[in-house]
Motif scaffolding. Structure first.
Motif, PDB file in Angstrom:
ATOM      1  N   ALA A 167      -3.272  -9.122  -0.889  1.00  0.00           N
ATOM      2  CA  ALA A 167      -2.892  -7.777  -0.442  1.00  0.00           C
ATOM      3  C   ALA A 167      -1.812  -7.144  -1.321  1.00  0.00           C
ATOM      4  N   PRO A 168      -0.732  -7.856  -1.687  1.00  0.00           N
ATOM      5  CA  PRO A 168       0.288  -7.212  -2.535  1.00  0.00           C
ATOM      6  C   PRO A 168      -0.262  -6.733  -3.874  1.00  0.00           C
ATOM      7  N   LEU A 169      -1.118  -7.535  -4.501  1.00  0.00           N
ATOM      8  CA  LEU A 169      -1.704  -7.145  -5.787  1.00  0.00           C
ATOM      9  C   LEU A 169      -2.534  -5.878  -5.650  1.00  0.00           C
ATOM     10  N   TYR A 170      -3.349  -5.825  -4.620  1.00  0.00           N
ATOM     11  CA  TYR A 170      -4.209  -4.657  -4.424  1.00  0.00           C
ATOM     12  C   TYR A 170      -3.385  -3.420  -4.092  1.00  0.00           C
ATOM     13  N   ARG A 171      -2.375  -3.555  -3.274  1.00  0.00           N
ATOM     14  CA  ARG A 171      -1.555  -2.399  -2.890  1.00  0.00           C
ATOM     15  C   ARG A 171      -0.762  -1.871  -4.077  1.00  0.00           C
ATOM     16  N   ARG A 172      -0.300  -2.764  -4.922  1.00  0.00           N
ATOM     17  CA  ARG A 172       0.473  -2.352  -6.092  1.00  0.00           C
ATOM     18  C   ARG A 172      -0.428  -1.667  -7.114  1.00  0.00           C
ATOM     19  N   THR A 173      -1.643  -2.158  -7.272  1.00  0.00           N
ATOM     20  CA  THR A 173      -2.572  -1.592  -8.252  1.00  0.00           C
ATOM     21  C   THR A 173      -3.115  -0.246  -7.808  1.00  0.00           C
ATOM     22  N   TYR A 174      -3.389  -0.120  -6.518  1.00  0.00           N
ATOM     23  CA  TYR A 174      -3.975   1.108  -5.976  1.00  0.00           C
ATOM     24  C   TYR A 174      -3.151   1.588  -4.785  1.00  0.00           C
ATOM     25  N   PRO A 175      -2.058   2.314  -5.041  1.00  0.00           N
ATOM     26  CA  PRO A 175      -1.186   2.758  -3.935  1.00  0.00           C
ATOM     27  C   PRO A 175      -1.896   3.609  -2.889  1.00  0.00           C
ATOM     28  N   ALA A 176      -2.938   4.336  -3.297  1.00  0.00           N
ATOM     29  CA  ALA A 176      -3.645   5.204  -2.348  1.00  0.00           C
ATOM     30  C   ALA A 176      -4.695   4.455  -1.536  1.00  0.00           C
ATOM     31  N   LEU A 177      -4.900   3.182  -1.830  1.00  0.00           N
ATOM     32  CA  LEU A 177      -5.911   2.381  -1.137  1.00  0.00           C
ATOM     33  C   LEU A 177      -5.369   1.886   0.207  1.00  0.00           C
ATOM     34  N   ASP A 178      -6.198   1.973   1.223  1.00  0.00           N
ATOM     35  CA  ASP A 178      -5.848   1.440   2.540  1.00  0.00           C
ATOM     36  C   ASP A 178      -6.259  -0.036   2.566  1.00  0.00           C
ATOM     37  N   VAL A 179      -5.295  -0.928   2.323  1.00  0.00           N
ATOM     38  CA  VAL A 179      -5.590  -2.352   2.217  1.00  0.00           C
ATOM     39  C   VAL A 179      -5.389  -3.019   3.570  1.00  0.00           C
ATOM     40  N   ARG A 180      -6.436  -3.639   4.069  1.00  0.00           N
ATOM     41  CA  ARG A 180      -6.383  -4.394   5.324  1.00  0.00           C
ATOM     42  C   ARG A 180      -6.640  -5.875   5.022  1.00  0.00           C
ATOM     43  N   LEU A 181      -6.215  -6.735   5.920  1.00  0.00           N
ATOM     44  CA  LEU A 181      -6.391  -8.165   5.738  1.00  0.00           C
ATOM     45  C   LEU A 181      -7.655  -8.638   6.436  1.00  0.00           C
ATOM     46  N   GLU A 182      -8.416  -9.460   5.761  1.00  0.00           N
ATOM     47  CA  GLU A 182      -9.568 -10.093   6.383  1.00  0.00           C
ATOM     48  C   GLU A 182      -9.096 -10.923   7.576  1.00  0.00           C
ATOM     49  N   GLY A 183      -9.896 -10.936   8.623  1.00  0.00           N
ATOM     50  CA  GLY A 183      -9.572 -11.759   9.776  1.00  0.00           C
ATOM     51  C   GLY A 183      -8.743 -11.051  10.824  1.00  0.00           C
ATOM     52  N   GLU A 184      -8.330  -9.803  10.548  1.00  0.00           N
ATOM     53  CA  GLU A 184      -7.507  -9.081  11.531  1.00  0.00           C
ATOM     54  C   GLU A 184      -8.352  -8.255  12.495  1.00  0.00           C
ATOM     55  N   GLY A 185      -9.648  -8.331  12.359  1.00  0.00           N
ATOM     56  CA  GLY A 185     -10.529  -7.572  13.233  1.00  0.00           C
ATOM     57  C   GLY A 185     -11.861  -7.350  12.549  1.00  0.00           C
ATOM     58  N   GLU A 186     -12.832  -6.936  13.286  1.00  0.00           N
ATOM     59  CA  GLU A 186     -14.146  -6.702  12.733  1.00  0.00           C
ATOM     60  C   GLU A 186     -14.125  -5.489  11.811  1.00  0.00           C
TER      61      GLU A 186
END
Length: 395
Positions: A167-186
């Protein structure tokens, strides 16, 4: 699916010194290819079985053009039979065999979720898109990361579900991306108009025409941490800084024995940074004899629990030489010059031929090629020297 925590604990405790492997010649390639394309007996149509057999024989002969033709035929048969398992296997084979966009078409089709609207490549300006891996290992998040750039630039909103460590890598690379964690819901519960697997993105952003491909966008590490780690390693002695990894939990891999690393490590300059997970102590004790005072094991980096720090460690290096593993894929996604040594197995992660990887412009492949590992290790060392030839304490 196995518990992720138990898998990580097993990996941390594993002594991954490669064991000697006898009899892993070209016959093993045929066995792997047959296993790769094994199908349920309920679809044992004669034409399918014929192409499976010919595909395996072509792989054994290293006749990649013929192997690709049979994989293409299997993909078409899978579509005609409505067999998503065969469609997926054909697509994954084509991915290795230079099948171009057809590989992504097949894999994406096999991963569609019934009843969930799949993105069809249409305009995203007024759409909310959710992206998920659906199945596959961690490498998927590295191989397809670049494809999120054009999506974020055009979509009304893009949500991506990632393995928590990334998640940190993705959020840093794409600040406008809504990054969610797998396993937190369907994923179906995500507020989205359309959904996509990563291969669906590839289907539309990686066409057969190379000039039309979405550009490579490296993942963005923590630059402060990169500078800190690089300074720490260079305080141990002059550069270049070269990372290496040698072991795997995958027992089907034919890996170089520790002694095969002797000449490579002894001939490389600078500091040699261990990127290996597991119980590295026994192996490092041997390596230290071959490159005394130049081996660095940073206990503050644990890729199994903190992938962001591991990414910063790799980004701090001038080059990486490694077997096929998660670190190899992460280095490629970060844009770090990397040499990956491959055995003769028909593996999913890398092309079956050639020395370049379309998804990772800075990665070069060195193949065992049915010989002893010594020749491949020598070639790998030469490629690393080409990379670091002008590198010292700086870059």
């Amino acid at each position: 699916m196995p518990n992720r925590r138990s898998i990580l604990e097993k990996a941390k405790a594993a002594d991954l010194r490669p064991q000697g492997v006898d009899g892993k010649g070209l016959k093993k390639v045929l066995d792997r290819a047959k296993k790769f394309f094994r199908r349920p007996s309920r679809h044992a149509e004669e034409s399918v079985e014929r192409h499976v057999s010919l595909m395996a024989q072509s792989v054994e002969r290293r006749d990649w053009h013929a192997a690709r033709d049979h994989a293409l035929a299997l993909g078409l048969l899978g579509e005609q039979l409505g067999d998503p398992g065969l469609v997926k296997k054909a697509g994954r084979g084509l991915r290795r065999l230079g099948g171009g966009n057809r590989a992504w078409q097949l894999i994406a089709s096999s991963k569609q979720v019934p009843g969930r609207p799949e993105w069809d490549g249409g305009d995203l300006a007024d759409c909310k898109l959710a992206v998920e891996r659906r199945e596959g290992d961690l490498a998927i998040f590295f191989q397809f990361a670049s494809l999120l750039g054009p999506v974020v630039a055009t979509a009304n909103r893009c949500t991506v579900l990632v393995e928590p460590r990334l998640a940190p890598l993705y959020r840093r690379t794409y600040p406008a991306l809504d990054v969610r964690l797998e396993g937190e819901g369907e994923v179906a519960a995500v507020d989205a108009d359309v959904f996509a697997s990563f291969e669906t993105l590839a289907k539309f952003f990686w066409p057969d025409e190379p000039t039309a491909r979405a550009p490579f966008i490296p993942l963005e590490p923590d630059r402060r941490l990169v500078a800190e780690l690089r300074s720490t390693y260079l305080n141990r002695g002059s550069g270049p800084l070269i990372g290496f990894a040698w072991g795997s939990l995958n027992k089907s891999k034919d890996l170089p024995a520790l002694d095969d690393w002797r000449a490579l490590l002894g001939n490389l300059p600078g500091r040699l940074i261990s990127l290996q997970y597991g119980d590295v102590g026994p192996a490092l004790a041997e390596f230290e004899r071959w490159a005394p005072g130049r081996i660095i094991h940073d206990a503050s980096v644990d890729q199994l629990s903190d992938m962001d720090r591991f990414a910063a460690q790799i980004a701090a290096l001038d080059a990486v030489v490694t077997i096929s593993n998660t670190g190899a894929n992460l280095a490629g996604a970060l844009g770090v010059p990397t040499v990956v040594m491959l055995d003769d197995g028909f593996r999913l992660s890398w092309p079956a031929f050639g020395d370049t990887v379309a998804t990772y412009p800075t990665v070069r492949l060195v193949r065992k090629g049915g010989q002893e590992w010594a020749s491949a290790m020598q070639e790998a060392g030469g490629r690393v020297m080409q990379i670091v030839g002008g590198v010292g304490d700086g870059r």
